[in-house]
Design a protein around this motif. Structure first.
Motif, PDB file in Angstrom:
ATOM      1  N   LEU A  63     -67.678 -32.663  83.366  1.00  0.00           N
ATOM      2  CA  LEU A  63     -68.781 -33.542  82.994  1.00  0.00           C
ATOM      3  C   LEU A  63     -69.147 -34.443  84.172  1.00  0.00           C
ATOM      4  CD1 LEU A  63     -70.284 -34.040  80.299  1.00  0.00           C
ATOM      5  CD2 LEU A  63     -68.675 -35.890  79.849  1.00  0.00           C
ATOM      6  N   ARG A  64     -70.405 -34.750  84.294  1.00  0.00           N
ATOM      7  CA  ARG A  64     -70.849 -35.696  85.328  1.00  0.00           C
ATOM      8  C   ARG A  64     -70.980 -37.072  84.688  1.00  0.00           C
ATOM      9  NH1 ARG A  64     -73.793 -33.859  89.916  1.00  0.00           N
ATOM     10  NH2 ARG A  64     -75.050 -35.709  89.567  1.00  0.00           N
ATOM     11  N   ILE A  65     -70.867 -38.116  85.504  1.00  0.00           N
ATOM     12  CA  ILE A  65     -70.943 -39.487  84.994  1.00  0.00           C
ATOM     13  C   ILE A  65     -72.272 -39.724  84.278  1.00  0.00           C
ATOM     14  CG2 ILE A  65     -71.036 -41.927  85.689  1.00  0.00           C
ATOM     15  CD1 ILE A  65     -69.002 -41.223  87.899  1.00  0.00           C
ATOM     16  N   GLU A  66     -73.364 -39.201  84.853  1.00  0.00           N
ATOM     17  CA  GLU A  66     -74.689 -39.385  84.257  1.00  0.00           C
ATOM     18  C   GLU A  66     -74.757 -38.722  82.870  1.00  0.00           C
ATOM     19  OE1 GLU A  66     -74.411 -37.626  87.359  1.00  0.00           O
ATOM     20  OE2 GLU A  66     -74.395 -39.542  88.418  1.00  0.00           O
ATOM     21  N   GLU A  67     -74.098 -37.568  82.735  1.00  0.00           N
ATOM     22  CA  GLU A  67     -74.086 -36.864  81.445  1.00  0.00           C
ATOM     23  C   GLU A  67     -73.297 -37.662  80.405  1.00  0.00           C
ATOM     24  OE1 GLU A  67     -74.294 -32.250  83.070  1.00  0.00           O
ATOM     25  OE2 GLU A  67     -72.351 -33.234  82.868  1.00  0.00           O
TER      26      GLU A  67
ATOM     27  N   GLU B 242     -62.890 -41.593  82.528  1.00  0.00           N
ATOM     28  CA  GLU B 242     -61.780 -41.962  81.647  1.00  0.00           C
ATOM     29  C   GLU B 242     -61.709 -43.482  81.496  1.00  0.00           C
ATOM     30  OE1 GLU B 242     -58.478 -40.028  83.535  1.00  0.00           O
ATOM     31  OE2 GLU B 242     -58.941 -38.082  82.630  1.00  0.00           O
ATOM     32  N   LYS B 243     -61.907 -44.186  82.598  1.00  0.00           N
ATOM     33  CA  LYS B 243     -61.924 -45.658  82.561  1.00  0.00           C
ATOM     34  C   LYS B 243     -63.063 -46.137  81.668  1.00  0.00           C
ATOM     35  CE  LYS B 243     -61.730 -50.040  83.838  1.00  0.00           C
ATOM     36  NZ  LYS B 243     -60.718 -50.941  83.333  1.00  0.00           N
ATOM     37  N   THR B 244     -64.231 -45.538  81.808  1.00  0.00           N
ATOM     38  CA  THR B 244     -65.389 -45.920  80.991  1.00  0.00           C
ATOM     39  C   THR B 244     -65.087 -45.741  79.515  1.00  0.00           C
ATOM     40  OG1 THR B 244     -66.863 -45.240  82.797  1.00  0.00           O
ATOM     41  CG2 THR B 244     -67.857 -45.512  80.624  1.00  0.00           C
ATOM     42  N   LEU B 245     -64.560 -44.585  79.150  1.00  0.00           N
ATOM     43  CA  LEU B 245     -64.265 -44.297  77.744  1.00  0.00           C
ATOM     44  C   LEU B 245     -63.186 -45.231  77.178  1.00  0.00           C
ATOM     45  CD1 LEU B 245     -64.397 -40.384  77.790  1.00  0.00           C
ATOM     46  CD2 LEU B 245     -66.096 -41.962  76.832  1.00  0.00           C
ATOM     47  N   ARG B 246     -62.200 -45.590  78.002  1.00  0.00           N
ATOM     48  CA  ARG B 246     -61.099 -46.467  77.566  1.00  0.00           C
ATOM     49  C   ARG B 246     -61.552 -47.902  77.321  1.00  0.00           C
ATOM     50  NH1 ARG B 246     -58.279 -44.587  81.813  1.00  0.00           N
ATOM     51  NH2 ARG B 246     -58.481 -46.536  82.943  1.00  0.00           N
ATOM     52  N   THR B 247     -62.617 -48.309  77.999  1.00  0.00           N
ATOM     53  CA  THR B 247     -62.959 -49.734  77.998  1.00  0.00           C
ATOM     54  C   THR B 247     -64.245 -50.053  77.238  1.00  0.00           C
ATOM     55  OG1 THR B 247     -63.976 -49.424  80.168  1.00  0.00           O
ATOM     56  CG2 THR B 247     -61.712 -50.215  80.126  1.00  0.00           C
TER      57      THR B 247
ATOM     58  N   GLY C 282     -62.439 -47.565 101.136  1.00  0.00           N
ATOM     59  CA  GLY C 282     -61.431 -46.536 101.370  1.00  0.00           C
ATOM     60  C   GLY C 282     -60.731 -45.998 100.141  1.00  0.00           C
ATOM     61  N   GLU C 283     -61.048 -46.520  98.961  1.00  0.00           N
ATOM     62  CA  GLU C 283     -60.408 -46.039  97.738  1.00  0.00           C
ATOM     63  C   GLU C 283     -60.906 -44.630  97.417  1.00  0.00           C
ATOM     64  OE1 GLU C 283     -57.949 -47.064  94.229  1.00  0.00           O
ATOM     65  OE2 GLU C 283     -58.036 -47.521  96.344  1.00  0.00           O
ATOM     66  N   VAL C 284     -59.997 -43.763  97.014  1.00  0.00           N
ATOM     67  CA  VAL C 284     -60.363 -42.411  96.607  1.00  0.00           C
ATOM     68  C   VAL C 284     -60.340 -42.357  95.091  1.00  0.00           C
ATOM     69  CG1 VAL C 284     -59.750 -39.973  96.734  1.00  0.00           C
ATOM     70  CG2 VAL C 284     -59.365 -41.454  98.716  1.00  0.00           C
ATOM     71  N   MET C 285     -61.490 -42.049  94.503  1.00  0.00           N
ATOM     72  CA  MET C 285     -61.599 -41.997  93.046  1.00  0.00           C
ATOM     73  C   MET C 285     -62.417 -40.777  92.652  1.00  0.00           C
ATOM     74  SD  MET C 285     -62.486 -45.939  92.121  1.00  0.00           S
ATOM     75  CE  MET C 285     -61.734 -46.011  90.521  1.00  0.00           C
ATOM     76  N   THR C 286     -61.955 -40.082  91.633  1.00  0.00           N
ATOM     77  CA  THR C 286     -62.708 -38.926  91.149  1.00  0.00           C
ATOM     78  C   THR C 286     -63.636 -39.371  90.022  1.00  0.00           C
ATOM     79  OG1 THR C 286     -61.085 -38.360  89.453  1.00  0.00           O
ATOM     80  CG2 THR C 286     -60.754 -37.394  91.660  1.00  0.00           C
TER      81      THR C 286
END
Length: 197
Positions: free
Chosen positions: A185-189, A159-164, A149-153
């Protein structure tokens, strides 16, 4: 083959614990079509000792309609849910039991989601981890959160990926943030850009 106005032929969906919302909507429509929805929702009065003939006939008709509703409910639940409603005395009681099962599932999802949120917050790229492995780990984890049920864009996930990422990616992160707009941007890109560097 002819069908009377209260019989129909269709594939009935089975409640399996994961499909309550869809199942309950479909069941309400079926129960309404069968003209037994109010028996399930409201129940019916017990027969009193000094009942009139009219009251006896009404009770008998309500009991028949309740049995019809119970029959439908029994057909449309999996084995685990059948065991939960097998001892129910009425279709109304059976429906309430199923609703309470749904509440338990919702509560479990909330608890599971809290645990996953905590894991997501502390998630970091490991020194020995490849970009593809890390991105797949984040995507897999966020998909599990979304299922609860979590809503995530996508932007939030990127942003989480780049931060970590590990510190050796800092200059690449700056370059990506300056050259590309994350909202488009798409996650795959993003993963492709990181792997390219």
């Amino acid at each position: 083959m002819s069908h009377s106005s209260t019989n129909f032929s269709t594939n009935l969906h089975v409640l399996d614990g994961k499909n309550w919302n869809r199942w309950s909507i479909q069941m309400k429509a079926i129960l309404g079509f069968q003209e037994i929805a109010e028996i399930v929702e409201e129940g019916f009065p017990e027969l009193i000792t000094e009942a009139t003939e009219q009251q006896r006939l009404s009770y008998k008709e309500n009991k028949r309609r309740d049995c019809k509703a119970m029959c439908l409910l029994h057909q449309c639940v999996d084995g685990a849910h059948f065991e939960k409603i097998a001892a129910a005395k009425s279709s109304q009681e059976a429906w309430r039991i199923l609703e309470n099962c749904k509440k338990g599932v919702d509560q479990l999802k909330k608890v599971r989601l809290q645990t996953m949120r905590r894991q997501y917050e502390i998630m970091q790229m490991e020194q020995s981890e490849k970009v593809a492995q890390f991105c797949n780990r984040i995507i897999s984890h966020t998909n599990a959160m979304k299922a609860c049920g979590e809503v995530m864009t996508d932007q939030t996930i990127m942003e989480k990926t780049l931060r970590t990422l590990i510190p050796s990616f800092d200059h690449i992160v700056v370059a990506i943030e300056e050259s590309k707009r994350l909202e488009y941007l798409r996650i795959e890109e993003l993963q492709g850009s990181l792997e390219a560097h």
